[in-house]
Scaffold this motif. Structure first.
Motif, PDB file in Angstrom:
ATOM      1  N   UNK A 452       0.828  -1.205   0.000  1.00  0.00           N
ATOM      2  CA  UNK A 452       0.000   0.000   0.000  1.00  0.00           C
ATOM      3  C   UNK A 452       0.863   1.255   0.000  1.00  0.00           C
ATOM      4  N   UNK A 453       1.887   1.228  -0.824  1.00  0.00           N
ATOM      5  CA  UNK A 453       2.848   2.323  -0.800  1.00  0.00           C
ATOM      6  C   UNK A 453       3.675   2.325  -2.087  1.00  0.00           C
ATOM      7  N   UNK A 454       4.248   3.503  -2.355  1.00  0.00           N
ATOM      8  CA  UNK A 454       5.216   3.591  -3.446  1.00  0.00           C
ATOM      9  C   UNK A 454       6.515   2.987  -2.962  1.00  0.00           C
ATOM     10  N   UNK A 455       6.940   1.888  -3.556  1.00  0.00           N
ATOM     11  CA  UNK A 455       8.137   1.213  -3.039  1.00  0.00           C
ATOM     12  C   UNK A 455       9.344   1.404  -3.950  1.00  0.00           C
ATOM     13  N   UNK A 456       9.134   1.970  -5.112  1.00  0.00           N
ATOM     14  CA  UNK A 456      10.278   2.220  -5.989  1.00  0.00           C
ATOM     15  C   UNK A 456       9.922   3.344  -6.953  1.00  0.00           C
ATOM     16  N   UNK A 457      10.949   4.004  -7.454  1.00  0.00           N
ATOM     17  CA  UNK A 457      10.754   5.011  -8.486  1.00  0.00           C
ATOM     18  C   UNK A 457      11.782   4.776  -9.575  1.00  0.00           C
ATOM     19  N   UNK A 458      11.299   4.599 -10.781  1.00  0.00           N
ATOM     20  CA  UNK A 458      12.193   4.391 -11.912  1.00  0.00           C
ATOM     21  C   UNK A 458      12.574   5.760 -12.449  1.00  0.00           C
ATOM     22  N   UNK A 459      13.862   6.017 -12.507  1.00  0.00           N
ATOM     23  CA  UNK A 459      14.318   7.309 -13.022  1.00  0.00           C
ATOM     24  C   UNK A 459      15.447   7.086 -14.017  1.00  0.00           C
ATOM     25  N   UNK A 460      15.681   8.126 -14.784  1.00  0.00           N
ATOM     26  CA  UNK A 460      16.799   8.065 -15.714  1.00  0.00           C
ATOM     27  C   UNK A 460      17.187   9.475 -16.105  1.00  0.00           C
ATOM     28  N   UNK A 461      18.472   9.716 -16.229  1.00  0.00           N
ATOM     29  CA  UNK A 461      18.936  11.018 -16.696  1.00  0.00           C
ATOM     30  C   UNK A 461      18.488  11.298 -18.124  1.00  0.00           C
ATOM     31  N   UNK A 462      18.121  10.241 -18.818  1.00  0.00           N
ATOM     32  CA  UNK A 462      17.710  10.412 -20.213  1.00  0.00           C
ATOM     33  C   UNK A 462      16.295  10.963 -20.333  1.00  0.00           C
ATOM     34  N   UNK A 463      15.552  10.947 -19.235  1.00  0.00           N
ATOM     35  CA  UNK A 463      14.175  11.456 -19.281  1.00  0.00           C
ATOM     36  C   UNK A 463      14.196  12.969 -19.109  1.00  0.00           C
ATOM     37  N   UNK A 464      13.790  13.670 -20.156  1.00  0.00           N
ATOM     38  CA  UNK A 464      13.807  15.127 -20.089  1.00  0.00           C
ATOM     39  C   UNK A 464      12.427  15.694 -19.782  1.00  0.00           C
ATOM     40  N   UNK A 465      11.431  14.837 -19.620  1.00  0.00           N
ATOM     41  CA  UNK A 465      10.080  15.331 -19.338  1.00  0.00           C
ATOM     42  C   UNK A 465       9.321  14.304 -18.494  1.00  0.00           C
ATOM     43  N   UNK A 466       8.144  14.711 -18.063  1.00  0.00           N
ATOM     44  CA  UNK A 466       7.339  13.884 -17.176  1.00  0.00           C
ATOM     45  C   UNK A 466       6.549  12.861 -17.984  1.00  0.00           C
ATOM     46  N   UNK A 467       6.716  11.574 -17.692  1.00  0.00           N
ATOM     47  CA  UNK A 467       5.916  10.580 -18.408  1.00  0.00           C
ATOM     48  C   UNK A 467       4.552  10.475 -17.745  1.00  0.00           C
ATOM     49  N   UNK A 468       3.506  10.715 -18.528  1.00  0.00           N
ATOM     50  CA  UNK A 468       2.180  10.726 -17.901  1.00  0.00           C
ATOM     51  C   UNK A 468       1.231   9.650 -18.417  1.00  0.00           C
ATOM     52  N   UNK A 469       1.474   9.095 -19.590  1.00  0.00           N
ATOM     53  CA  UNK A 469       0.621   8.012 -20.078  1.00  0.00           C
ATOM     54  C   UNK A 469       1.489   6.788 -20.340  1.00  0.00           C
ATOM     55  N   UNK A 470       1.006   5.616 -19.945  1.00  0.00           N
ATOM     56  CA  UNK A 470       1.805   4.390 -20.037  1.00  0.00           C
ATOM     57  C   UNK A 470       1.040   3.254 -20.699  1.00  0.00           C
ATOM     58  N   UNK A 471       1.802   2.304 -21.233  1.00  0.00           N
ATOM     59  CA  UNK A 471       1.214   1.025 -21.644  1.00  0.00           C
ATOM     60  C   UNK A 471       2.262  -0.062 -21.465  1.00  0.00           C
ATOM     61  N   UNK A 472       1.854  -1.168 -20.899  1.00  0.00           N
ATOM     62  CA  UNK A 472       2.729  -2.331 -20.759  1.00  0.00           C
ATOM     63  C   UNK A 472       2.509  -3.224 -21.973  1.00  0.00           C
ATOM     64  N   UNK A 473       3.596  -3.658 -22.604  1.00  0.00           N
ATOM     65  CA  UNK A 473       3.453  -4.494 -23.800  1.00  0.00           C
ATOM     66  C   UNK A 473       2.695  -5.772 -23.432  1.00  0.00           C
ATOM     67  N   UNK A 474       1.593  -6.059 -24.141  1.00  0.00           N
ATOM     68  CA  UNK A 474       0.767  -7.198 -23.730  1.00  0.00           C
ATOM     69  C   UNK A 474       1.453  -8.554 -23.888  1.00  0.00           C
ATOM     70  N   UNK A 475       2.378  -8.668 -24.833  1.00  0.00           N
ATOM     71  CA  UNK A 475       3.007  -9.971 -25.078  1.00  0.00           C
ATOM     72  C   UNK A 475       4.502  -9.979 -24.773  1.00  0.00           C
ATOM     73  N   UNK A 476       5.052  -8.827 -24.472  1.00  0.00           N
ATOM     74  CA  UNK A 476       6.479  -8.741 -24.174  1.00  0.00           C
ATOM     75  C   UNK A 476       6.659  -8.325 -22.728  1.00  0.00           C
ATOM     76  N   UNK A 477       6.765  -9.310 -21.857  1.00  0.00           N
ATOM     77  CA  UNK A 477       6.840  -9.007 -20.435  1.00  0.00           C
ATOM     78  C   UNK A 477       8.111  -8.212 -20.146  1.00  0.00           C
TER      79      UNK A 477
END
Length: 495
Positions: A452-477
């Motif tokens: 019931x908590x945020x347990x990790x944050x994925x970050x990268x210096x390569x990200x220059x903006x805020x990612x706001x919409x996501x999709x997980x590949x349905x067949x590529x785990x």
DNA sequence: CCACTGATTACTAGC
DNA sequence: GCTAGTCCATCAGTGG
């Protein structure tokens, strides 16, 4: 506006900025991931980007007429022109108001007319590669047909539950160590100008293709393994006159992709016919689009202020149209275990679970309602269907669980995006353990259900903006895509 | 109940 | 590097 007022305004503004900064600081302490890069200079990874034809001369057309949602104005459906293609072309279409602040929408003939648009006419790139996307998708669909299944890689899978899932057109399941998710520089690209509103992977294992829709009616494709001579696999089209609110691809036939638009259009990109066909048009704003996974002729979409329409594409008629909410519906999601069960999220502050076999159009009653204090921007079922995750701008992520979703838990998550950033939506990964959700500090928070908590944050210096919409590949785990309000797409992979 | 107003402040294009 | 422009989100506040 006197100068003393300006001073007061300026003072309040600085206070707000300071307060928000403190909030972010609190978030940082909360996160267990190193924040070393927070203020570090960010590398701009823009080697790949969309290309477009030069701006065409802005055409001023006739008198300006504002179209408004009839449903939003309380006009009953019968009185509206809602319906199929047999309806006459609306004159207002030809005189549609073009927002003066949006030069992009003026750069070429706006496809805001009823009827099919050839893919080559909708192509917005200037690289002469307007047929490459068709070839890429066609090759892939060809393979699928030969293997008599969603893809020819089924044989490589263990003969397990996953095979059944694939045949049912659902996504694969599996657990992923989020710490192993990597963002490589070659997996970053700008696909479209401006704000991305919708993002999907193509449901196939034969290629890694993402598609996005932006605020200007552009649709951008990215074949992640595309060659440099093929424009890095990036192709830009302009099939809609306004914001692209939803994208859905038929899992049994990836050459068919539906997209919806705020202006009331639903188009079908049919790669075999090489057109963006017109499937539906009405006066109502379409805020979200969803395809029934087991019955891919049924399009579910939200209309205007609280309406849901179920459209039979083959028959070309509506099979259900009713008001399920008091305000706009932001998402419609299917339960993978029982596809008669759907979840809706609405700006009216509620997320609801419905049985579509049992919706009384006059007096719809939900199986379950989860109330937030403010607008709910998403409600998604977990991969097994046992949980529902909701995201609201009341700074809560809600989880429903239990045999009848009777258990509720609320997890704090800062969900305040400003008007230039799309709202956050927590999405499930490849198992029921956790959701991914954007944060205002250019990271991806991972909220675990059990903790019931945020347990990790994925970050990268390569990200220059805020990612706001996501999709997980349905067949590529392990393949996760995130989109920004500046047209960029990030794709995380496992290796 | 509805319509309107004002504030918000991240990102990119373009100099 | 810096600055101007963005303006289809959302909420709170108002006035009818």
């Amino acid at each position: 506006m006197g100068s003393s007022r300006m001073t007061e305004y300026e003072r309040r503004r600085l206070e707000n900025i300071k307060r928000n900064g403190e909030m972010l600081a609190a978030l940082k302490i909360h996160s267990r991931v190193s924040e070393l890069s927070a203020t570090a200079k960010r590398e701009r990874a823009q080697s790949k980007s969309y290309k477009r034809t030069p701006v065409k001369k802005p055409k001023t057309e006739g008198p300006v007429v504002l179209r408004r949602s009839l449903r939003a104005r309380g006009v009953p459906p019968d009185a509206a022109t809602a319906g199929g293609l047999s309806d006459d072309v609306d004159d207002e279409k030809k005189t549609k108001k073009i927002p003066k602040w949006n030069p992009d929408s003026m750069r070429r003939k706006s496809p805001g007319e009823v009827g099919p648009v050839a893919m080559r006419d909708a192509y917005a790139g200037d690289d002469g590669l307007d047929h490459k996307l068709v070839e890429t998708i066609s090759q892939c669909s060809q393979k699928s047909v030969l293997s008599e299944g969603p893809c020819d890689s089924i044989d490589n899978l263990e003969k397990s539950e996953n095979l059944e899932i694939l045949k049912a057109g659902k996504g694969l399941r599996g657990s992923v160590d989020v710490g192993a998710l990597q963002l490589k520089s070659e997996n970053i690209a700008r696909l479209v100008p401006g704000r991305i509103m919708s993002l999907r992977f193509f449901p196939t294992m034969d290629m890694q293709m993402v598609v996005v829709g932006n605020k200007f009616g552009d649709v951008g494709f990215w074949n992640v393994n595309g060659k440099k001579e093929d424009g890095d696999g990036i192709y830009l089209y302009h099939p809609h006159p306004g914001p692209v609110s939803g994208i859905a691809i038929d899992p049994f036939s990836i050459s068919k992709m539906y997209s919806s638009c705020y202006d009331g259009f639903i188009r079908l990109m049919d790669v075999e016919k090489e057109v963006f066909d017109m499937v539906y048009y009405s006066e109502y704003t379409i805020y979200t689009l969803s395809l029934c996974p087991h019955d891919t002729k049924s399009l579910y979409f939200s209309e205007g202020k609280g309406g849901v329409n179920v459209w039979d594409v083959r028959a070309g008629k509506s099979v259900l149209s009713c008001d399920l909410h008091e305000d706009r519906i932001n998402t419609i999601d299917f339960n993978s275990e029982n596809e008669n069960i759907i979840a809706t999220s609405s700006t009216d502050g509620a997320a609801c679970i419905w049985d579509v076999r049992n919706i009384n159009a006059d007096k719809p009653e939900s199986l379950k309602t989860l109330r937030h204090k403010r607008a709910v921007h998403s409600a998604y079922f977990s991969p097994t269907g046992k949980f529902l995750a909701t995201t609201s701008i009341d700074n809560k992520v809600g989880f429903l669980s239990g045999p009848n979703y009777e258990n509720t838990s609320m997890v704090y998550h800062y969900n305040q995006t400003n008007r230039f950033i799309s709202t956050f939506r927590g999405i499930w990964g490849w198992d029921d353990s956790s959701i991914f959700i954007g944060n205002m500090n250019r990271g991806v928070d991972v909220i675990f259900v059990a903790a019931k908590d945020t347990v990790a944050t994925i970050r990268s210096d390569l990200m220059s903006a805020i990612p706001c919409r996501f999709h997980a590949h349905p067949y590529n785990i392990g393949m996760l895509a995130g989109a920004t309000s500046g047209g960029q797409v990030y794709i995380w992979t496992l290796s």
